[in-house]
Design a protein around this motif. Structure first.
Motif, PDB file in Angstrom:
ATOM      1  N   CYS A 117     -11.795  48.055  45.789  1.00 13.37           N
ATOM      2  CA  CYS A 117     -11.472  46.888  46.297  1.00 13.37           C
ATOM      3  C   CYS A 117     -11.954  46.956  47.770  1.00 13.37           C
ATOM      4  O   CYS A 117     -12.524  45.886  48.349  1.00 13.37           O
ATOM      5  CB  CYS A 117     -10.062  46.341  46.178  1.00 13.37           C
ATOM      6  SG  CYS A 117      -9.264  46.621  44.568  1.00 13.37           S
ATOM      7  N   CYS A 133     -15.249  45.525  49.748  1.00 15.01           N
ATOM      8  CA  CYS A 133     -15.367  44.059  49.761  1.00 15.01           C
ATOM      9  C   CYS A 133     -14.227  43.365  50.661  1.00 15.01           C
ATOM     10  O   CYS A 133     -14.322  42.357  51.317  1.00 15.01           O
ATOM     11  CB  CYS A 133     -15.372  43.349  48.445  1.00 15.01           C
ATOM     12  SG  CYS A 133     -16.946  43.854  47.613  1.00 15.01           S
ATOM     13  N   HIS A 134     -12.875  44.039  50.303  1.00 11.93           N
ATOM     14  CA  HIS A 134     -11.847  43.510  50.762  1.00 11.93           C
ATOM     15  C   HIS A 134     -11.103  44.321  52.206  1.00 11.93           C
ATOM     16  O   HIS A 134     -11.073  45.250  51.955  1.00 11.93           O
ATOM     17  CB  HIS A 134     -10.443  43.453  49.868  1.00 11.93           C
ATOM     18  CG  HIS A 134     -11.125  42.197  48.869  1.00 11.93           C
ATOM     19  ND1 HIS A 134     -11.077  40.908  49.082  1.00 11.93           N
ATOM     20  CD2 HIS A 134     -11.499  42.132  47.562  1.00 11.93           C
ATOM     21  CE1 HIS A 134     -11.239  40.235  47.849  1.00 11.93           C
ATOM     22  NE2 HIS A 134     -11.502  40.927  46.931  1.00 11.93           N
ATOM     23  N   ALA A 189      -7.302  30.801  46.985  1.00 11.52           N
ATOM     24  CA  ALA A 189      -8.244  30.489  48.009  1.00 11.52           C
ATOM     25  C   ALA A 189      -7.683  29.570  49.148  1.00 11.52           C
ATOM     26  O   ALA A 189      -8.156  28.623  49.299  1.00 11.52           O
ATOM     27  CB  ALA A 189      -9.133  29.580  47.042  1.00 11.52           C
ATOM     28  N   TYR A 245     -14.898  30.182  49.839  1.00  8.79           N
ATOM     29  CA  TYR A 245     -14.794  30.448  48.397  1.00  8.79           C
ATOM     30  C   TYR A 245     -15.782  29.895  47.797  1.00  8.79           C
ATOM     31  O   TYR A 245     -16.218  28.798  48.038  1.00  8.79           O
ATOM     32  CB  TYR A 245     -13.392  29.793  48.152  1.00  8.79           C
ATOM     33  CG  TYR A 245     -12.138  30.827  48.545  1.00  8.79           C
ATOM     34  CD1 TYR A 245     -11.683  31.819  48.015  1.00  8.79           C
ATOM     35  CD2 TYR A 245     -11.514  30.615  49.903  1.00  8.79           C
ATOM     36  CE1 TYR A 245     -10.619  32.699  48.506  1.00  8.79           C
ATOM     37  CE2 TYR A 245     -10.286  31.325  50.408  1.00  8.79           C
ATOM     38  CZ  TYR A 245     -10.082  32.427  49.529  1.00  8.79           C
ATOM     39  OH  TYR A 245      -8.701  33.201  50.271  1.00  8.79           O
ATOM     40  N   SER A 246     -15.780  29.974  46.262  1.00  6.62           N
ATOM     41  CA  SER A 246     -16.594  29.332  45.244  1.00  6.62           C
ATOM     42  C   SER A 246     -15.814  28.046  44.873  1.00  6.62           C
ATOM     43  O   SER A 246     -14.558  28.221  44.863  1.00  6.62           O
ATOM     44  CB  SER A 246     -16.659  30.442  43.931  1.00  6.62           C
ATOM     45  OG  SER A 246     -15.558  30.517  43.394  1.00  6.62           O
ATOM     46  N   TRP A 276      -1.229  33.169  42.358  1.00  9.63           N
ATOM     47  CA  TRP A 276      -1.558  34.584  42.055  1.00  9.63           C
ATOM     48  C   TRP A 276      -0.086  35.403  41.860  1.00  9.63           C
ATOM     49  O   TRP A 276       0.571  36.029  42.688  1.00  9.63           O
ATOM     50  CB  TRP A 276      -2.085  35.344  43.314  1.00  9.63           C
ATOM     51  CG  TRP A 276      -3.559  35.058  43.373  1.00  9.63           C
ATOM     52  CD1 TRP A 276      -4.152  34.565  44.671  1.00  9.63           C
ATOM     53  CD2 TRP A 276      -4.552  35.220  42.485  1.00  9.63           C
ATOM     54  NE1 TRP A 276      -5.418  34.115  44.352  1.00  9.63           N
ATOM     55  CE2 TRP A 276      -5.805  34.589  43.250  1.00  9.63           C
ATOM     56  CE3 TRP A 276      -4.220  35.585  41.082  1.00  9.63           C
ATOM     57  CZ2 TRP A 276      -6.845  34.643  42.382  1.00  9.63           C
ATOM     58  CZ3 TRP A 276      -5.777  35.669  40.522  1.00  9.63           C
ATOM     59  CH2 TRP A 276      -6.907  35.081  40.982  1.00  9.63           C
ATOM     60  N   LYS A 300     -16.825  34.025  42.200  1.00  8.82           N
ATOM     61  CA  LYS A 300     -17.890  34.867  42.512  1.00  8.82           C
ATOM     62  C   LYS A 300     -17.628  36.493  42.820  1.00  8.82           C
ATOM     63  O   LYS A 300     -18.168  37.117  43.388  1.00  8.82           O
ATOM     64  CB  LYS A 300     -18.693  34.267  43.834  1.00  8.82           C
ATOM     65  CG  LYS A 300     -17.870  34.163  45.014  1.00  8.82           C
ATOM     66  CD  LYS A 300     -18.595  33.406  45.946  1.00  8.82           C
ATOM     67  CE  LYS A 300     -17.897  33.550  47.246  1.00  8.82           C
ATOM     68  NZ  LYS A 300     -18.524  33.007  48.491  1.00  8.82           N
ATOM     69  N   MET A 301     -16.301  36.873  42.206  1.00 13.37           N
ATOM     70  CA  MET A 301     -16.212  38.187  42.732  1.00 13.37           C
ATOM     71  C   MET A 301     -16.669  38.929  41.294  1.00 13.37           C
ATOM     72  O   MET A 301     -16.556  38.557  40.161  1.00 13.37           O
ATOM     73  CB  MET A 301     -14.633  38.313  42.738  1.00 13.37           C
ATOM     74  CG  MET A 301     -14.008  40.021  42.846  1.00 13.37           C
ATOM     75  SD  MET A 301     -12.459  40.133  43.256  1.00 13.37           S
ATOM     76  CE  MET A 301     -11.975  41.227  41.945  1.00 13.37           C
TER      77      MET A 301
HETATM   78  C1  HEC Z   1     -18.230  43.021  45.341  1.00 15.25           C
HETATM   79  C2  HEC Z   1     -17.166  42.558  46.083  1.00 15.25           C
HETATM   80  C3  HEC Z   1     -15.773  42.605  45.496  1.00 15.25           C
HETATM   81  C4  HEC Z   1     -15.021  43.719  45.075  1.00 15.25           C
HETATM   82  C5  HEC Z   1     -15.265  45.077  44.890  1.00 15.25           C
HETATM   83  C6  HEC Z   1     -13.742  43.014  44.862  1.00 15.25           C
HETATM   84  N1  HEC Z   1     -13.563  41.714  45.145  1.00 15.25           N
HETATM   85 FE1  HEC Z   1     -12.111  40.467  45.179  1.00 15.25          FE
HETATM   86  N2  HEC Z   1     -12.919  38.999  45.740  1.00 15.25           N
HETATM   87  C7  HEC Z   1     -14.543  39.095  46.169  1.00 15.25           C
HETATM   88  C8  HEC Z   1     -14.757  37.595  46.281  1.00 15.25           C
HETATM   89  C9  HEC Z   1     -16.272  37.290  46.501  1.00 15.25           C
HETATM   90  C10 HEC Z   1     -13.769  36.997  46.182  1.00 15.25           C
HETATM   91  C11 HEC Z   1     -13.824  35.277  46.283  1.00 15.25           C
HETATM   92  C12 HEC Z   1     -14.100  34.917  44.914  1.00 15.25           C
HETATM   93  C13 HEC Z   1     -14.730  33.244  44.554  1.00 15.25           C
HETATM   94  O1  HEC Z   1     -14.775  32.693  45.955  1.00 15.25           O
HETATM   95  O2  HEC Z   1     -14.809  32.881  43.727  1.00 15.25           O
HETATM   96  C14 HEC Z   1     -12.555  37.688  45.694  1.00 15.25           C
HETATM   97  C15 HEC Z   1     -11.190  37.109  45.770  1.00 15.25           C
HETATM   98  C16 HEC Z   1     -10.302  37.980  45.225  1.00 15.25           C
HETATM   99  C17 HEC Z   1      -9.072  37.479  45.143  1.00 15.25           C
HETATM  100  C18 HEC Z   1      -8.647  36.077  45.535  1.00 15.25           C
HETATM  101  C19 HEC Z   1      -7.990  35.833  47.082  1.00 15.25           C
HETATM  102  C20 HEC Z   1      -7.594  34.687  47.248  1.00 15.25           C
HETATM  103  O3  HEC Z   1      -7.470  34.279  48.493  1.00 15.25           O
HETATM  104  O4  HEC Z   1      -7.141  33.814  46.064  1.00 15.25           O
HETATM  105  C21 HEC Z   1      -8.162  38.571  44.841  1.00 15.25           C
HETATM  106  C22 HEC Z   1      -6.967  38.527  44.464  1.00 15.25           C
HETATM  107  C23 HEC Z   1      -9.067  39.629  44.849  1.00 15.25           C
HETATM  108  N3  HEC Z   1     -10.452  39.346  45.144  1.00 15.25           N
HETATM  109  C24 HEC Z   1      -8.458  41.006  44.477  1.00 15.25           C
HETATM  110  C25 HEC Z   1      -9.364  42.148  44.233  1.00 15.25           C
HETATM  111  C26 HEC Z   1      -9.006  43.269  43.819  1.00 15.25           C
HETATM  112  C27 HEC Z   1      -7.577  43.702  43.553  1.00 15.25           C
HETATM  113  C28 HEC Z   1     -10.050  44.197  43.800  1.00 15.25           C
HETATM  114  C29 HEC Z   1     -10.062  45.688  43.414  1.00 15.25           C
HETATM  115  C30 HEC Z   1      -9.692  45.852  41.869  1.00 15.25           C
HETATM  116  C31 HEC Z   1     -11.211  43.391  44.238  1.00 15.25           C
HETATM  117  N4  HEC Z   1     -10.583  42.283  44.561  1.00 15.25           N
HETATM  118  C32 HEC Z   1     -12.716  43.809  44.369  1.00 15.25           C
HETATM  119  C33 HEC Z   1     -15.243  40.294  46.156  1.00 15.25           C
HETATM  120  C34 HEC Z   1     -14.788  41.452  45.819  1.00 15.25           C
END
Ligand code: HEC
Length: 131
Positions: A42, A45-46, A70, A77-78, A88, A108-109
């Motif tokens: 994670c 990206c995060h 979001a 965000y998308s 969540w 878009k994740m």
């Molecule tokens: C390749 C990049 C990428 C990776 C790797 C990734 N994420 Fe994300 N994540 C994103 C993006 C981009 C968004 C925003 C999605 C959207 O806008 O639709 C997001 C959104 C989220 C959200 C929602 C946050 C909110 O504010 O509502 C959560 C929870 C989350 N990710 C958890 C995880 C976890 C746990 C992992 C690892 C298992 C992970 N992500 C791995 C890119 C990534």
């Protein structure tokens, strides 16, 4: 006096055991292992620490557990996640961590190495410690 004390202590113990049992069933994951999963799958990206700003591709995840989707400021965000109305919960996060599109089609994740169910449980337990 002593008897009342003993009984209230017993009651206290009972409540404590019940609380532990509840916690255990609500969060089956192992937060320490989850920290490792987070780093590997994670963190590319995060960000997770409070006030760390958003990650290179995803929003900061501090306090995400139990919060409405979001809602991190300054992250684009998308429309799919913005309009999802999702809160969540642990269940939603566990499903999302394995397959985001299944929880919110059009989000878009993208996960190239999606965690297993166990790893997802662990990472969600870890997210819950960050609030
Ligand atoms: C390749 C990049 C990428 C990776 C790797 C990734 N994420 Fe994300 N994540 C994103 C993006 C981009 C968004 C925003 C999605 C959207 O806008 O639709 C997001 C959104 C989220 C959200 C929602 C946050 C909110 O504010 O509502 C959560 C929870 C989350 N990710 C958890 C995880 C976890 C746990 C992992 C690892 C298992 C992970 N992500 C791995 C890119 C990534």
């Amino acid at each position: 006096m002593a008897r009342t004390l003993a009984i209230s202590m017993l009651k206290g113990t009972g409540a404590c055991i019940a609380a532990i049992a509840l916690t255990a069933s609500a969060t089956a994951g192992d937060a320490a292992k989850g920290a490792d999963v987070f780093k590997k799958t994670c963190a590319s990206c995060h960000t997770i620490d409070k006030g760390a700003g958003n990650g290179p591709l995803g929003p900061n995840l501090f306090g995400v557990s139990g919060r409405a989707a979001a809602t991190v400021p300054n992250f684009k965000y998308s429309p799919a996640i913005k309009n999802s109305g999702i809160v969540w919960t642990d269940d939603k996060l566990t499903a999302w961590a394995q397959n985001p599109q299944k929880v919110i089609p059009g989000a878009k994740m993208v996960l190239i190495h999606a965690p297993t169910a166990d790893q997802a449980n662990d990472v969600v337990a870890y997210l819950a410690t960050k609030k």
